[in-house]
Write a protein that holds these residues in place. Structure first.
Motif, PDB file in Angstrom:
ATOM      1  N   PRO A   8       8.529  71.009 -25.518  1.00 49.68           N
ATOM      2  CA  PRO A   8       8.292  70.063 -26.540  1.00 49.68           C
ATOM      3  C   PRO A   8       9.510  69.068 -26.485  1.00 49.68           C
ATOM      4  N   LEU A   9      10.612  69.563 -26.107  1.00 44.80           N
ATOM      5  CA  LEU A   9      11.815  68.741 -25.891  1.00 44.80           C
ATOM      6  C   LEU A   9      11.521  67.773 -24.860  1.00 44.80           C
ATOM      7  N   VAL A  10      10.960  68.264 -23.908  1.00 46.38           N
ATOM      8  CA  VAL A  10      10.871  67.809 -22.357  1.00 46.38           C
ATOM      9  C   VAL A  10       9.812  66.688 -22.577  1.00 46.38           C
ATOM     10  N   LEU A  11       8.727  66.807 -23.295  1.00 51.54           N
ATOM     11  CA  LEU A  11       7.670  66.060 -23.555  1.00 51.54           C
ATOM     12  C   LEU A  11       8.330  64.803 -24.497  1.00 51.54           C
ATOM     13  N   ALA A  12       8.999  65.069 -25.517  1.00 52.92           N
ATOM     14  CA  ALA A  12       9.877  64.112 -26.458  1.00 52.92           C
ATOM     15  C   ALA A  12      10.500  63.167 -25.557  1.00 52.92           C
ATOM     16  N   ALA A  13      11.061  63.603 -24.519  1.00 50.60           N
ATOM     17  CA  ALA A  13      12.085  63.055 -23.732  1.00 50.60           C
ATOM     18  C   ALA A  13      11.436  61.645 -22.963  1.00 50.60           C
ATOM     19  N   CYS A  14      10.006  61.608 -23.095  1.00 51.32           N
ATOM     20  CA  CYS A  14       9.326  60.422 -22.605  1.00 51.32           C
ATOM     21  C   CYS A  14       9.675  59.981 -21.321  1.00 51.32           C
ATOM     22  N   ALA A  40      30.975  60.754 -17.204  1.00 48.24           N
ATOM     23  CA  ALA A  40      30.646  60.291 -18.542  1.00 48.24           C
ATOM     24  C   ALA A  40      29.762  59.105 -18.276  1.00 48.24           C
ATOM     25  N   GLY A  41      30.142  58.204 -17.237  1.00 41.11           N
ATOM     26  CA  GLY A  41      29.317  57.043 -16.888  1.00 41.11           C
ATOM     27  C   GLY A  41      28.051  57.171 -16.446  1.00 41.11           C
ATOM     28  N   HIS A  42      27.630  58.235 -16.241  1.00 40.07           N
ATOM     29  CA  HIS A  42      26.266  58.749 -15.368  1.00 40.07           C
ATOM     30  C   HIS A  42      25.690  59.546 -16.698  1.00 40.07           C
ATOM     31  N   GLY A  43      25.568  59.280 -17.801  1.00 36.43           N
ATOM     32  CA  GLY A  43      24.958  59.866 -18.869  1.00 36.43           C
ATOM     33  C   GLY A  43      23.503  59.988 -18.599  1.00 36.43           C
ATOM     34  N   PHE A  46      29.821  66.072 -22.856  1.00 38.62           N
ATOM     35  CA  PHE A  46      29.177  66.625 -21.607  1.00 38.62           C
ATOM     36  C   PHE A  46      28.286  67.596 -21.949  1.00 38.62           C
ATOM     37  N   THR A  47      27.142  68.071 -21.071  1.00 32.08           N
ATOM     38  CA  THR A  47      26.378  69.291 -21.098  1.00 32.08           C
ATOM     39  C   THR A  47      26.786  70.387 -20.585  1.00 32.08           C
ATOM     40  N   PRO A  48      27.168  71.578 -21.200  1.00 36.00           N
ATOM     41  CA  PRO A  48      27.579  72.647 -20.525  1.00 36.00           C
ATOM     42  C   PRO A  48      26.416  73.118 -19.512  1.00 36.00           C
ATOM     43  N   LEU A  82      21.155  65.635 -20.965  1.00 31.40           N
ATOM     44  CA  LEU A  82      20.191  66.064 -20.154  1.00 31.40           C
ATOM     45  C   LEU A  82      19.044  66.916 -21.067  1.00 31.40           C
ATOM     46  N   ASP A  83      17.968  66.915 -20.766  1.00 29.09           N
ATOM     47  CA  ASP A  83      16.934  67.630 -21.361  1.00 29.09           C
ATOM     48  C   ASP A  83      16.832  69.217 -21.154  1.00 29.09           C
ATOM     49  N   GLY A  84      15.969  69.762 -21.762  1.00 28.60           N
ATOM     50  CA  GLY A  84      15.913  71.165 -21.900  1.00 28.60           C
ATOM     51  C   GLY A  84      15.581  71.839 -20.416  1.00 28.60           C
TER      52      GLY A  84
END
Length: 346
Positions: free
Chosen positions: A32-38, A107-110, A139-141, A285-287
């Protein structure tokens, strides 16, 4: 004073190690998170799984030859050699400001899932000292991988034979100790904590910061500093060559890779300090992307090649997935705040 920030597991038995079936299950839960990421995750398949569509870049926020560089290059090489990735894995070095230059670059490559960076205590300590515009929450661990320890080095021909002797010299203020991180960061804290435990005022020590342990050891070899404090894995080459000696190690017990080096505790210096090492990514980043990478590094750590390299470098496996690593970072930041206060660095 005894401070141990991680209780590392035995090799291959880190907490919550994932099995090969994990990725599909985790991605399914994250669908669901991935789909929401559009469309935020280029490379996401119809079933919700994600894979890189271009080269993966791993940033080492320091110069070549240090602990971050060693982890980045070892990981990149083994990911390709073990056939765990379809894309190439490239390493870039972004030295400066104790890691802050590299973190600003990432961080500049969010949101870019093809950018990773290797990390360790400075990602917490440098921002706490006010020397970075970014902290770990930006950042994303991805995963914690291993634990390393600090060694306290002198030239092979130095008159210093024990850590107590190093502490006595450091107290004079004329004996310089190089480290691969900035004031108030990892190497400095490892030195200050050990000096405090040895009964020496850490403020009297002449600590000289460099952009990575490799530069600190080069300076020691050149006679520009009198001692150095770096990660064990960074120092192995110099110790094996006989160009340097270690008068102590910050582990609770002796480390097999440097079994002739006595711990600080053995020398009645009640201090331990471990260097956790991991991988992070830009924010947002997404799930599916996170699930891909945390399982990728879990699979890497299960390879015989990784186990052999870990043993050679004196690393202990200490795997945590993204969620566990994130919670660990939050908790460890609180512990570091106490240590910085105790040794007068905050």
């Amino acid at each position: 004073m005894t401070k141990t920030h991680v209780s590392p597991g035995t090799p291959g038995s880190g907490p919550a190690r994932r099995t090969p079936g994990f990725r599909a299950a985790a991605v399914g839960a994250a669908l669901p998170l991935v789909l929401a990421a559009c469309g935020s995750g280029s490379g996401t398949a119809e079933d919700g799984t994600w894979a890189p569509t271009e080269a993966i870049e791993i940033t080492a926020p320091a110069a070549t030859g240090g602990g971050w560089d060693t982890l980045a290059r070892t990981g990149a090489r083994l990911l390709e050699e073990e056939g765990l990735v379809d894309q190439s894995v490239q390493v870039v070095n972004k030295p400066g400001a104790g890691g802050a230059i590299g973190w600003a670059y990432v961080a500049g490559h969010g949101g870019d899932p093809h950018k990773l960076f290797v990390t360790s205590p400075p990602v917490l300590l440098v921002p706490m000292a006010g020397n970075s515009d970014h902290d770990h929450e930006d950042f994303t661990p991805i995963a914690r991988l291993a634990t390393d320890y600090m060694v306290y080095l002198v030239p092979a021909d130095s008159d210093v034979e024990t850590f107590d002797e190093l502490a006595a010299q450091a107290e004079s203020g004329e004996f310089s100790v190089g480290g691969g991180s900035g004031p108030g960061s990892m190497d400095h804290v490892a030195l200050a904590g050990a000096l405090t435990a040895a009964g020496t005022d850490p403020a009297s020590a002449n600590y000289i910061p460099f952009d990575g342990g490799g530069e600190a050891m080069t300076s020691l070899l050149g006679g520009h500093v009198d001692a150095a404090v770096v990660g064990t894995g960074e120092a192995l080459g110099m110790l094996e060559s006989g160009d340097m000696r270690a008068v102590g190690i910050s582990s609770p017990e002796r480390v097999e890779a440097v079994s002739d080096v006595p711990t600080l505790v053995e020398q009645d210096v009640d201090f331990t300090f471990d260097i956790w090492r991991g991988v992070m990514a830009p924010g947002d980043l997404d799930g599916a992307q996170v699930a891909y990478y945390e399982e990728l590094f879990a699979e890497l750590m299960d390879t015989e090649a990784w186990q052999e390299e870990s043993a050679r470098l004196g690393w202990t496996d200490a795997y945590q997935d993204s969620e566990e690593f994130g919670a660990f970072l939050d908790d460890t930041r609180d512990e570091y705040a106490e240590i910085l206060t105790e040794v007068g660095l905050q």
